[in-house]
Design a protein around this motif. Structure first.
Motif, PDB file in Angstrom:
ATOM      1  N   ARG A  49      -2.313 110.003  71.392  1.00 18.55           N
ATOM      2  CA  ARG A  49      -1.170 109.052  71.132  1.00 18.55           C
ATOM      3  C   ARG A  49      -1.714 107.998  70.095  1.00 18.55           C
ATOM      4  O   ARG A  49      -2.591 107.351  70.763  1.00 18.55           O
ATOM      5  CB  ARG A  49      -0.469 108.612  72.372  1.00 18.55           C
ATOM      6  CG  ARG A  49       0.295 109.444  73.254  1.00 18.55           C
ATOM      7  CD  ARG A  49       1.407 110.098  72.907  1.00 18.55           C
ATOM      8  NE  ARG A  49       1.967 110.842  73.681  1.00 18.55           N
ATOM      9  CZ  ARG A  49       1.914 112.220  73.760  1.00 18.55           C
ATOM     10  NH1 ARG A  49       1.007 112.456  72.768  1.00 18.55           N
ATOM     11  NH2 ARG A  49       2.660 112.838  74.656  1.00 18.55           N
ATOM     12  N   GLY A  50      -0.873 107.753  69.198  1.00 20.88           N
ATOM     13  CA  GLY A  50      -1.413 106.614  68.149  1.00 20.88           C
ATOM     14  C   GLY A  50      -2.769 106.860  68.035  1.00 20.88           C
ATOM     15  O   GLY A  50      -3.422 107.730  67.564  1.00 20.88           O
TER      16      GLY A  50
ATOM     17  N   GLU B 257      -7.372 109.251  71.768  1.00 20.72           N
ATOM     18  CA  GLU B 257      -7.342 110.431  72.358  1.00 20.72           C
ATOM     19  C   GLU B 257      -7.638 110.459  74.089  1.00 20.72           C
ATOM     20  O   GLU B 257      -8.632 110.085  74.366  1.00 20.72           O
ATOM     21  CB  GLU B 257      -8.208 111.381  71.872  1.00 20.72           C
ATOM     22  CG  GLU B 257      -8.495 112.819  72.291  1.00 20.72           C
ATOM     23  CD  GLU B 257      -9.248 113.635  71.586  1.00 20.72           C
ATOM     24  OE1 GLU B 257      -9.771 113.220  70.609  1.00 20.72           O
ATOM     25  OE2 GLU B 257      -9.776 114.734  72.382  1.00 20.72           O
TER      26      GLU B 257
ATOM     27  N   ASP C 111      -5.591  97.268  73.891  1.00 22.28           N
ATOM     28  CA  ASP C 111      -5.973  96.723  72.604  1.00 22.28           C
ATOM     29  C   ASP C 111      -7.166  95.729  72.701  1.00 22.28           C
ATOM     30  O   ASP C 111      -7.340  94.854  71.964  1.00 22.28           O
ATOM     31  CB  ASP C 111      -4.844  96.155  71.829  1.00 22.28           C
ATOM     32  CG  ASP C 111      -4.238  95.123  72.238  1.00 22.28           C
ATOM     33  OD1 ASP C 111      -4.786  94.487  73.615  1.00 22.28           O
ATOM     34  OD2 ASP C 111      -3.273  94.151  71.990  1.00 22.28           O
TER      35      ASP C 111
ATOM     36  N   ALA D 135     -12.511 105.063  72.473  1.00 21.58           N
ATOM     37  CA  ALA D 135     -11.412 104.468  71.834  1.00 21.58           C
ATOM     38  C   ALA D 135     -11.918 103.558  70.597  1.00 21.58           C
ATOM     39  O   ALA D 135     -12.964 103.705  70.250  1.00 21.58           O
ATOM     40  CB  ALA D 135     -10.858 103.315  72.933  1.00 21.58           C
TER      41      ALA D 135
ATOM     42  N   ARG E 142      -0.898  94.787  81.331  1.00 19.94           N
ATOM     43  CA  ARG E 142       0.309  94.994  80.915  1.00 19.94           C
ATOM     44  C   ARG E 142       0.514  94.521  79.521  1.00 19.94           C
ATOM     45  O   ARG E 142       0.841  95.146  78.438  1.00 19.94           O
ATOM     46  CB  ARG E 142       1.572  94.544  81.746  1.00 19.94           C
ATOM     47  CG  ARG E 142       2.818  95.072  81.060  1.00 19.94           C
ATOM     48  CD  ARG E 142       3.840  94.306  81.924  1.00 19.94           C
ATOM     49  NE  ARG E 142       3.870  94.498  83.460  1.00 19.94           N
ATOM     50  CZ  ARG E 142       4.405  95.454  83.922  1.00 19.94           C
ATOM     51  NH1 ARG E 142       5.093  96.368  83.307  1.00 19.94           N
ATOM     52  NH2 ARG E 142       4.387  95.752  85.362  1.00 19.94           N
ATOM     53  N   ASP E 143       0.026  93.226  79.317  1.00 17.56           N
ATOM     54  CA  ASP E 143      -0.131  92.814  77.886  1.00 17.56           C
ATOM     55  C   ASP E 143      -0.888  93.181  76.929  1.00 17.56           C
ATOM     56  O   ASP E 143      -0.702  93.139  75.599  1.00 17.56           O
ATOM     57  CB  ASP E 143      -0.210  91.103  77.925  1.00 17.56           C
ATOM     58  CG  ASP E 143       0.747  90.439  78.986  1.00 17.56           C
ATOM     59  OD1 ASP E 143       1.674  90.820  79.194  1.00 17.56           O
ATOM     60  OD2 ASP E 143       0.276  89.427  79.680  1.00 17.56           O
ATOM     61  N   HIS E 144      -1.871  93.988  77.400  1.00 15.00           N
ATOM     62  CA  HIS E 144      -2.551  94.620  76.315  1.00 15.00           C
ATOM     63  C   HIS E 144      -2.336  96.223  75.972  1.00 15.00           C
ATOM     64  O   HIS E 144      -3.154  96.586  75.456  1.00 15.00           O
ATOM     65  CB  HIS E 144      -4.167  94.481  77.061  1.00 15.00           C
ATOM     66  CG  HIS E 144      -4.530  93.254  76.787  1.00 15.00           C
ATOM     67  ND1 HIS E 144      -5.146  92.647  75.556  1.00 15.00           N
ATOM     68  CD2 HIS E 144      -4.791  92.255  77.628  1.00 15.00           C
ATOM     69  CE1 HIS E 144      -5.590  91.218  75.832  1.00 15.00           C
ATOM     70  NE2 HIS E 144      -5.394  91.241  77.383  1.00 15.00           N
ATOM     71  N   ILE E 145      -1.114  96.501  76.594  1.00 18.76           N
ATOM     72  CA  ILE E 145      -0.759  98.018  76.207  1.00 18.76           C
ATOM     73  C   ILE E 145      -0.493  98.438  74.928  1.00 18.76           C
ATOM     74  O   ILE E 145       0.453  97.677  74.559  1.00 18.76           O
ATOM     75  CB  ILE E 145       0.169  98.336  77.422  1.00 18.76           C
ATOM     76  CG1 ILE E 145      -0.313  98.460  78.718  1.00 18.76           C
ATOM     77  CG2 ILE E 145       0.444  99.862  76.982  1.00 18.76           C
ATOM     78  CD1 ILE E 145       0.836  98.621  79.798  1.00 18.76           C
ATOM     79  N   GLU E 146      -1.222  99.201  74.300  1.00 14.55           N
ATOM     80  CA  GLU E 146      -0.767  99.734  73.190  1.00 14.55           C
ATOM     81  C   GLU E 146      -0.317 100.901  72.974  1.00 14.55           C
ATOM     82  O   GLU E 146       0.596 101.364  72.250  1.00 14.55           O
ATOM     83  CB  GLU E 146      -2.186  99.845  72.187  1.00 14.55           C
ATOM     84  CG  GLU E 146      -1.990  99.816  70.566  1.00 14.55           C
ATOM     85  CD  GLU E 146      -3.171  99.642  69.837  1.00 14.55           C
ATOM     86  OE1 GLU E 146      -3.671  98.432  70.054  1.00 14.55           O
ATOM     87  OE2 GLU E 146      -3.600 100.438  69.233  1.00 14.55           O
ATOM     88  N   GLU E 147      -0.565 101.778  74.014  1.00 14.80           N
ATOM     89  CA  GLU E 147      -0.272 103.215  74.248  1.00 14.80           C
ATOM     90  C   GLU E 147      -0.103 103.431  75.573  1.00 14.80           C
ATOM     91  O   GLU E 147      -0.881 103.156  76.291  1.00 14.80           O
ATOM     92  CB  GLU E 147      -0.601 104.290  73.459  1.00 14.80           C
ATOM     93  CG  GLU E 147      -0.799 104.137  72.008  1.00 14.80           C
ATOM     94  CD  GLU E 147       0.586 104.501  70.968  1.00 14.80           C
ATOM     95  OE1 GLU E 147       1.455 105.181  71.756  1.00 14.80           O
ATOM     96  OE2 GLU E 147       0.689 104.101  69.926  1.00 14.80           O
ATOM     97  N   VAL E 148       0.937 104.105  75.845  1.00 16.44           N
ATOM     98  CA  VAL E 148       1.012 104.549  77.477  1.00 16.44           C
ATOM     99  C   VAL E 148       1.827 105.856  77.461  1.00 16.44           C
ATOM    100  O   VAL E 148       2.786 105.823  76.784  1.00 16.44           O
ATOM    101  CB  VAL E 148       1.526 103.421  78.453  1.00 16.44           C
ATOM    102  CG1 VAL E 148       3.110 103.167  77.957  1.00 16.44           C
ATOM    103  CG2 VAL E 148       1.621 103.855  79.709  1.00 16.44           C
ATOM    104  N   GLU E 149       1.211 106.964  78.296  1.00 18.46           N
ATOM    105  CA  GLU E 149       1.923 108.022  78.571  1.00 18.46           C
ATOM    106  C   GLU E 149       1.777 108.096  80.017  1.00 18.46           C
ATOM    107  O   GLU E 149       0.882 107.915  80.741  1.00 18.46           O
ATOM    108  CB  GLU E 149       1.272 109.166  77.960  1.00 18.46           C
ATOM    109  CG  GLU E 149       2.086 110.358  77.835  1.00 18.46           C
ATOM    110  CD  GLU E 149       3.252 110.371  77.247  1.00 18.46           C
ATOM    111  OE1 GLU E 149       4.208 110.355  77.950  1.00 18.46           O
ATOM    112  OE2 GLU E 149       3.508 110.037  75.961  1.00 18.46           O
TER     113      GLU E 149
END
Lengths: 518, 408
Positions: free
Chosen positions: A47-48, A51, A325, A375, A424-431
């Motif tokens: 995602r983005g 991996e 991030d 990452a 939460r404030d640092h989430i760039e992608e989440v699945e």
């Protein structure tokens, strides 16, 4: 003549290792996989810029180069040691019980002892005795016990396995209670129950002891590039040896010759309607799917039915994959594995797994701590996982599914943020993966990730290997333990047994041909 | 028996209860385990009541294939039609507004497929009789499949498709509640699904659609969007025309930083969705970045393989898109392909079937292994790290730059 000596159904850990071992052992093997990629649990997705590692938390059984353990030998035999790179983790885990304790166990047997004594000086005697017991039980279960069973010798058992005899099959909680008074140290030492799926009261002490000792002495490991890299390496080894693989190809039926006393495997029918003949099948699918859905006998063979009746589906999991991030340090994450709990009551934790209630225990894994390549520079990937039974999700109406999963995911983030605020404030992608996601990708009933429940009576001493269908073998978590090391190993051991049959068949055919020629 | 472990397992279990020969009974807890197991055998289920339960449960959410029939064809604009598709099989599965299905077509004997965003709201899918997905398709100049769909498809025609997929949707875990959708042309399709989904569910989300189109008479869902904006305080619409007729009084030009700022004010705390043709997406991303929007707040829908891969970085300079190479498919055959055509397309053109869905490098369903030769992987290819190690590629966006041999 069969088209293949053996067909392997499913390219999970058990299927891949079985297929590689079979083909490298000289059996002409076909590997069939429903998905587009090998690995089963041992996979990744992109995602983005991230991996995501799907399932491997800590690989056991590898040992160090100086002090190698069995998995190095297994991977060597499978031809993958030079295809992957392993990364050692520095700690077993950090365990945080909110308002109770926050202790990190190092990946060192003496280090664990020192840490425990430092934090619980009043329990020093218990610590020494308990750790000694873990070591003895582990040794006995690998050495003395198989020997005693092979010789069927009561004397050998009582002489060489005295700790196992006394403690091995007791529940883990009662053993912890025997050695310790302090509830905190018991909770700390029982943390790995989440790798078994049953709380200390309901799991065998030997399983917990073996895990503690094996991780402590032989260290926990990751794989560079994630478990997918190892899955792809196993496939590569299989292909190099001349194996044939078909992806996006599920099996609809296992066909049998039912004229004899015992049904005998004749081949498979794929989703495309192709019939492929063989006399040996290793199924990496769950036993419930293999025998209940795929096998073409009108009813379940009675021994299987009897075994299934005494089983319960094991746990599934709810998992969040987070691309962050920032670095782990910025969030205060110092270890690859952190267990976060709001209670020391493991039975409450286990009861919660059968509900949609907010989880009281979450496992946070950050692979970047020991391997920044997990990452892009300056970023990291985290997974937040709680065990949960699939049955609660089967009742969610499909139109409410997405909303329900996001709602539940919030609970995990909240629980992790108690300890590591700001995630939460640092989430760039989440699945988000629910037990139904596990079900979708693993094709296991209830989305079970470790196979059947591992109650004390579900271990190898109480269960037979299925042999009700001639030529049909299981390799995976449904006949033994779940997890990476056990499933890799069962694939190899099953393949070895099948190779013997294949060689016997070949010899028989050759001698028949000779007779015919005469 | 095949090995010693199973031998001894058998011995132990078959002799369970015979104290003289089963040494395991010496182990504390063993006999209690045997008893518990026996008790469970009497009360438990052998999972045989419902055959294929696991597969059936999964199929409610993610069937491998949908069987669809065109119930209605709606001419939206001169260039665009909406195909209303109903299921001829099970009830259509749910989806998250913004997701697509991959529609399989057979055009003059070529089996291929294209992904299209579902343009209807998820609430319209569930009715067992009349539940539907809308696919809104805008003609692409020279487009093999859009030409076929717009000119040849009629009510009653049947198709198969994948179930809904894709990652372009509102994720409440980190997208927040101030959403801005920059749509260009056909990007109005997923926009309508997302907007109606927010409004129909009564979510506390502020949604602003900035919709860019070339011509005033070719704006998809123009009336729908205007009515919704009229009716709902939390939905705002800004229409922009890049090639206006004389006397057009609305906003004109492109969705540049100035226009975005003028329309929405601060970008702070907002999540941006971008969907349109590739040049539109790239332009919008640049503009948003220049306004200081972080990458994580810009969600761009993928949009097919690059049209001119030879313009991209790392393209081998000695190869031109018009060159021809030989593609060998292990165990199946071989054919000649153009370097500039995505491998998946040339495979399909030559009668090879490869599973696929996004056709944009993202979903990985069309993985193939390159055994010999080289392919060019553009940035669209979301490969895994180990794919590069072992030669796997996503055929939908891979360009063969030498003779190759593949396996799939």
């Amino acid at each position: 003549m069969s088209e293949f000596d053996a067909i392997v159904i499913g390219a999970g850990n058990g299927g891949l290792t079985a297929a590689a071992a079979l083909q490298r052992g000289g059996a002409k093997t076909l590997l069939l996989e429903r998905h587009n990629i090998p690995g089963g649990c041992a996979t990744s997705f992109v995602r983005g810029e991230f991996e995501f590692e799907v399932a491997l938390h800590q690989l056991s059984g590898l040992g160090t180069e100086d002090k190698p353990f069995i998995m190095r030998k297994v991977f060597n035999e499978l031809g993958v040691m030079d295809k992957v790179e392993f990364v050692q983790e520095g700690e077993l885990y950090r365990m945080i019980v909110v308002d109770e304790f926050d202790i990190t166990l190092p990946a060192s047997w003496s280090g664990i002892r020192n840490t425990l004594i430092e934090n619980f000086p009043q329990e020093e005697e218990g610590v020494v005795g308990f750790m000694e017991l873990c070591e003895q039980v582990t040794m006995e279960s690998f050495m003395g016990l198989p020997q005693a069973r092979k010789m069927n010798s009561e004397k050998m058992l009582n002489t060489n396995c005295k700790n196992y005899v006394k403690y091995g099959l007791r529940d883990a909680k009662s053993v912890l209670d025997e050695f310790f008074d302090d509830e905190q140290i018991k909770t700390l030492l029982a943390a790995y129950w989440c790798y078994l799926g049953m709380p200390p009261k309901d799991c065998n002490f030997c399983d917990l002891a073996v895990m503690l000792y094996a991780y402590g002495v032989f260290k926990p490991w990751h794989i560079k590039g994630g478990s997918q890299a190892l899955s792809s390496a196993l496939l590569e080894s299989f292909l190099e040896a001349g194996g044939e693989v078909r992806f996006n190809c599920s099996v609809d039926a296992i066909t049998t010759d039912q004229s004899g006393e015992k049904p005998k495997v004749t081949g498979v029918v794929t989703e495309n309607g192709d019939s492929i003949s063989c006399s040996q099948i290793i199924s990496n699918a769950s036993s419930v799917v293999t025998f209940g859905d795929l096998l073409d006998t009108p009813v379940l063979p009675s021994g299987i039915s009897q075994d299934f009746k005494s089983r319960d589906l094991g746990t599934s999991a709810f998992c969040l994959y987070l691309g962050i991030d920032c670095t782990p340090e910025k969030l205060g994450i110092k270890n690859a594995s952190t267990f976060i709990s709001n209670t020391m009551d493991e039975e409450l934790m286990h009861d919660t797994m059968s509900t949609m209630n907010p989880p009281v225990a979450t496992m946070l894994t950050c692979y970047n701590v020991d391997d920044p390549s997990f990452a892009p520079p300056g970023k990291s990937q985290l997974s937040l996982l709680c065990l949960q039974y699939g049955s609660v999700w089967e009742d969610v109406p499909v139109e409410d599914y997405a909303e329900t999963k996001y709602h539940f995911a919030e609970h995990l983030i909240e629980q992790a943020e108690q300890v590591f605020p700001g995630i939460r404030d640092h989430i760039e992608e989440v699945e988000v993966a629910t037990p139904l996601t596990m079900m979708r990708y693993l094709n296991t009933p209830g989305g079970a990730i470790y196979g059947f429940q591992q109650n004390p009576e579900d271990g190898p001493l109480h269960r037979e290997r299925y042999d009700q269908v001639s030529g049909l073998h299981l390799a995976g978590s449904w006949q033994g333990m779940g997890g990476f090391q056990p499933t890799y190993m069962v694939g190899v051991s099953t393949a070895k047994a099948v190779l013997k049959k294949v060689r016997q068949n070949k010899t028989t055919q050759e001698s028949e041909a000779e007779v015919a020629n005469v | 028996m095949s090995n010693s472990i199973s031998n001894s397992n058998n011995t132990s279990a078959k002799n369970a209860g015979n104290a003289k020969t089963n040494i395991l009974e010496n182990i504390v807890g063993y006999s209690e385990g045997v008893e518990r197991k026996r008790a469970r055998e009497k009360t438990g289920s052998d999972f045989s009541q419902e055959k294929w339960k696991t597969s059936n449960d999964i199929a409610k959410l993610h069937p491998k294939r949908l069987q669809l029939k065109v119930a209605e064809v709606i001419q939206d604009t001169p260039s665009t039609k909406t195909f209303r598709l109903v299921s001829t099989g099970a009830i259509l599965p749910p989806f998250q507004a913004g997701q697509y299905i991959n529609l399989y077509v057979n055009i003059n004997g070529v089996e291929t497929a294209r992904p299209y965003a579902i343009s209807s709201c998820p609430t319209h899918r569930a009715d067992p009789e009349n539940g539907y997905y809308d696919l809104t398709v805008k003609l692409v100049d020279g487009g093999f499949v859009t030409n076929y769909l717009l000119h040849n498809v009629e009510v009653g025609q049947q198709f198969s498709a994948t179930s809904p997929m894709g990652t372009f949707y509102h994720n409440p875990l980190f997208h927040g509640d101030k959403l801005v959708f920059l749509a260009g042309g056909s990007g109005g399709a997923p926009a309508r699904a997302m907007i109606e989904s927010v409004l129909n569910r009564g979510l506390k989300i502020d949604f602003h659609l900035i919709y860019g189109n070339s011509y005033e008479n070719d704006v998809i869902f123009e009336d729908t969007f205007r009515e919704l904006a009229e009716k709902h305080d939390n939905f705002h619409l800004t229409e922009v025309i890049s090639r206006p007729t004389e006397g057009y009084s609305g906003r004109t030009g492109h969705l540049n930083a100035e226009l975005i700022t003028d329309v929405i004010g601060s970008v702070e705390g907002k999540t941006f969705y971008v969907c349109g043709p590739t040049p539109f997406n790239e332009f919008c991303e640049d503009q948003l970045t220049s306004l200081g929007v972080q990458g994580k707040h810009i969600r761009i829908e993928c949009n097919g393989p690059p049209k001119t891969p030879s313009c991209l970085e790392n393209w081998p300079s000695v190869v031109s898109e018009q060159d021809e190479v030989r593609v060998k498919v292990q165990g199946k055959g071989e054919f000649i392909a153009k370097v500039g055509e995505p491998l998946l397309n040339s495979l399909e053109r030559n009668g090879y079937t490869v599973e696929n869905a996004c056709r944009s490098g993202e979903c990985s369903l069309c993985r193939v292994k390159v055994i010999e030769g080289e392919v060019f992987n553009p940035p669209e290819a979301r490969l895994r790290k180990s794919d590069e190690t072992f030669g796997w590629t996503h055929s939908c966006v891979a360009f063969p730059t030498t003779d190759i041999e593949i396996l799939y």
